[in-house]
Motif scaffolding. Structure first.
Motif, mmCIF file in Angstrom:
data_model
loop_
_atom_site.group_PDB
_atom_site.id
_atom_site.type_symbol
_atom_site.label_atom_id
_atom_site.label_comp_id
_atom_site.label_asym_id
_atom_site.label_seq_id
_atom_site.Cartn_x
_atom_site.Cartn_y
_atom_site.Cartn_z
ATOM 1 N N ALA A 26 1.021 -1.152 -0.173
ATOM 2 C CA ALA A 26 0.071 0.014 -0.050
ATOM 3 C C ALA A 26 0.666 1.265 0.042
ATOM 4 C CB ALA A 26 -1.041 0.003 1.248
ATOM 5 N N ASP A 27 2.001 1.309 0.781
ATOM 6 C CA ASP A 27 2.717 2.499 1.097
ATOM 7 C C ASP A 27 3.429 2.660 -0.427
ATOM 8 O OD1 ASP A 27 2.033 2.757 3.292
ATOM 9 O OD2 ASP A 27 3.759 1.815 4.471
ATOM 10 N N ALA A 28 4.015 1.434 -0.856
ATOM 11 C CA ALA A 28 4.964 1.612 -2.111
ATOM 12 C C ALA A 28 4.095 1.921 -3.450
ATOM 13 C CB ALA A 28 5.563 0.307 -2.338
ATOM 14 N N ALA A 29 2.925 1.551 -3.268
ATOM 15 C CA ALA A 29 1.973 1.777 -4.346
ATOM 16 C C ALA A 29 1.599 3.439 -4.358
ATOM 17 C CB ALA A 29 0.633 1.104 -4.371
ATOM 18 N N THR A 30 1.410 3.736 -3.197
ATOM 19 C CA THR A 30 0.953 5.096 -3.164
ATOM 20 C C THR A 30 2.153 5.927 -3.401
ATOM 21 O OG1 THR A 30 -0.716 4.684 -1.344
ATOM 22 C CG2 THR A 30 0.210 6.891 -1.476
ATOM 23 N N GLU A 31 3.265 5.634 -2.974
ATOM 24 C CA GLU A 31 4.368 6.563 -3.420
ATOM 25 C C GLU A 31 4.849 6.629 -4.718
ATOM 26 O OE1 GLU A 31 9.199 6.436 -2.694
ATOM 27 O OE2 GLU A 31 7.989 5.243 -1.139
ATOM 28 N N VAL A 32 4.611 5.542 -5.615
ATOM 29 C CA VAL A 32 5.049 5.609 -7.088
ATOM 30 C C VAL A 32 3.869 6.163 -7.825
ATOM 31 C CG1 VAL A 32 5.863 4.107 -8.899
ATOM 32 C CG2 VAL A 32 6.833 3.743 -6.535
ATOM 33 N N GLY A 33 2.672 5.791 -7.285
ATOM 34 C CA GLY A 33 1.448 5.991 -8.033
ATOM 35 C C GLY A 33 0.955 4.821 -8.828
ATOM 36 N N VAL A 34 1.059 3.743 -8.611
ATOM 37 C CA VAL A 34 0.573 2.682 -9.297
ATOM 38 C C VAL A 34 -0.712 2.209 -8.568
ATOM 39 C CG1 VAL A 34 1.155 0.010 -9.619
ATOM 40 C CG2 VAL A 34 3.121 1.827 -9.716
ATOM 41 N N PRO A 35 -1.762 1.892 -9.423
ATOM 42 C CA PRO A 35 -2.949 1.384 -9.100
ATOM 43 C C PRO A 35 -2.871 0.132 -8.416
ATOM 44 C CG PRO A 35 -2.945 2.372 -11.221
ATOM 45 C CD PRO A 35 -1.847 2.143 -11.086
ATOM 46 N N ARG A 36 -3.314 -0.186 -7.122
ATOM 47 C CA ARG A 36 -3.198 -1.400 -6.331
ATOM 48 C C ARG A 36 -4.710 -1.967 -6.067
ATOM 49 N NH1 ARG A 36 -3.668 -2.159 -0.760
ATOM 50 N NH2 ARG A 36 -4.081 0.338 -0.735
ATOM 51 N N LEU A 37 -4.761 -3.291 -5.944
ATOM 52 C CA LEU A 37 -5.883 -4.219 -5.738
ATOM 53 C C LEU A 37 -5.305 -5.049 -4.805
ATOM 54 C CD1 LEU A 37 -8.832 -4.643 -6.439
ATOM 55 C CD2 LEU A 37 -8.147 -6.535 -7.993
ATOM 56 N N MET A 38 -6.345 -5.360 -4.081
ATOM 57 C CA MET A 38 -6.045 -6.663 -2.855
ATOM 58 C C MET A 38 -7.031 -7.665 -3.262
ATOM 59 S SD MET A 38 -5.631 -4.763 0.758
ATOM 60 C CE MET A 38 -6.901 -3.571 0.409
ATOM 61 N N LEU A 39 -6.654 -8.924 -3.572
ATOM 62 C CA LEU A 39 -7.410 -9.856 -3.913
ATOM 63 C C LEU A 39 -7.394 -10.847 -2.601
ATOM 64 C CD1 LEU A 39 -8.825 -12.115 -5.405
ATOM 65 C CD2 LEU A 39 -6.734 -12.805 -6.575
ATOM 66 N N ILE A 40 -8.448 -10.676 -1.814
ATOM 67 C CA ILE A 40 -8.493 -11.338 -0.468
ATOM 68 C C ILE A 40 -9.855 -12.385 -0.556
ATOM 69 C CG2 ILE A 40 -8.820 -10.985 1.959
ATOM 70 C CD1 ILE A 40 -7.825 -8.224 1.484
ATOM 71 N N ARG A 41 -9.455 -13.571 -0.208
ATOM 72 C CA ARG A 41 -10.830 -14.709 -0.351
ATOM 73 C C ARG A 41 -11.338 -14.394 0.849
ATOM 74 N NH1 ARG A 41 -5.936 -19.299 -0.473
ATOM 75 N NH2 ARG A 41 -5.311 -19.331 1.881
ATOM 76 N N PRO A 42 -12.672 -14.842 1.093
ATOM 77 C CA PRO A 42 -13.532 -14.473 2.141
ATOM 78 C C PRO A 42 -12.919 -15.429 3.237
ATOM 79 C CG PRO A 42 -14.953 -14.778 0.236
ATOM 80 C CD PRO A 42 -13.582 -15.151 -0.108
ATOM 81 N N PRO A 43 -13.012 -15.078 4.425
ATOM 82 C CA PRO A 43 -12.897 -16.119 5.568
ATOM 83 C C PRO A 43 -14.004 -16.979 5.967
ATOM 84 C CG PRO A 43 -13.555 -13.878 6.457
ATOM 85 C CD PRO A 43 -13.572 -13.651 5.133
ATOM 86 N N TRP A 44 -13.560 -18.251 6.621
ATOM 87 C CA TRP A 44 -14.695 -19.078 6.766
ATOM 88 C C TRP A 44 -15.655 -18.432 8.011
ATOM 89 C CZ3 TRP A 44 -9.551 -22.298 7.947
ATOM 90 C CH2 TRP A 44 -9.164 -22.983 6.704
#
Length: 267
Positions: free
Chosen positions: A84-102
């Motif tokens: 998150a910090d690196a993408a913000t610094e460089v200006g690169v779009p970022r997505l989190m792929l997070i599978r749902p918990p049980w």
């Protein structure tokens, strides 16, 4: 265009395989090298850490990464915050792929805790034979519980100097079947499972088997993740990726003509 996937999950490998089929996209998957023989995804691969958020930001610049997808394990929170910090610094779009918990269901005997240390406390004077499935890096938190016998499942064996609780090590890699998990619980007379709530189908059969047999589960809840856009499955991540590509580039074929709608639909 170049896409960096921070991997380590089956979802990351599936996503990388699908991205490699899209014309005009180059995919790099980065693995932290937690296991000795990781499953190798399609596309380019790098292994090892970046050196914190600053190192990752430098990698994004040097490699001219256009889009970043964080598909790391739900418990690998530090790399997610670094991303998150690196993408913000460089200006690169970022997505989190997070599978749902049980989710806890009728018949489940869960004891929910916030971390592995709390899971060890929950076992004291409550359990005698434990199926420990939190990975080899977390074994030390249970090493002092000498009155409990542990069946410890992990991909790679612990190091020679690792603190290991009493019991037996079982090296195996998922996905696991319900019959397999049921047999393990019965044959080893397990009264408690310790598990991280990683979600997904690969290791869920142990949760189902515990429900069927009335075995307690000490469930370690997930750590916090940084703010940002999230999706819960590979297809949604692929859709996000294609939107990002469409916004930042013009699609051309080998004759330098705009791609037809049909060929755009491949993305």
């Amino acid at each position: 265009m170049r896409v960096l996937i921070l991997g380590g999950t089956g979802d990351a490998a599936e996503l990388a395989a699908k991205v490699t089929t899209i014309q005009g996209l180059e995919v790099i998957t980065s693995l932290a090298s937690r296991t000795r023989e990781p499953s190798v995804p399609l596309g380019d691969l790098r292994v090892g850490g970046f050196g914190g958020a600053a190192g990752l930001a430098n990698y994004l610049r040097v490699m001219q990464i256009d889009l970043l997808i964080d598909a790391t394990h739900p418990f690998a929170s530090q790399i997610s915050f670094n991303a998150a910090d690196a993408a913000t610094e460089v200006g690169v779009p970022r997505l989190m792929l997070i599978r749902p918990p049980w989710e806890k269901e009728s018949g489940d005997r869960w004891i929910e805790v916030d971390n592995v240390a709390a899971a060890a406390i929950a076992l004291q004077n409550q359990s005698q034979r434990v199926f420990l499935t939190v990975g080899r890096q977390e074994l030390g938190a249970f090493a002092h519980l000498e009155e409990i016998w542990f069946l410890m499942r992990m991909i790679d064996p612990p190091g020679e100097d690792a603190l290991v609780p009493p019991g037996m090590v079982l090296c195996d890699r998922g996905p696991f079947t319900l019959n397999n998990e049921r047999q393990i619980l019965i044959e080893n007379n397990i009264d408690t499972i310790v598990s991280k709530n990683s979600g997904g189908d690969a290791t869920k059969p142990k949760i189902i088997a515990a429900r069927e047999l009335g075995v307690k589960v000490v469930m370690v809840n997930r750590p916090a993740v940084p703010p940002g856009e999230q999706v819960s499955n590979v297809d949604a991540a692929l859709a996000w990726l294609c939107v990002g590509v469409a916004r930042t580039s013009t699609w051309f074929d080998s004759a330098h003509q705009p791609l037809s709608d049909h060929r755009r639909d491949r993305c």
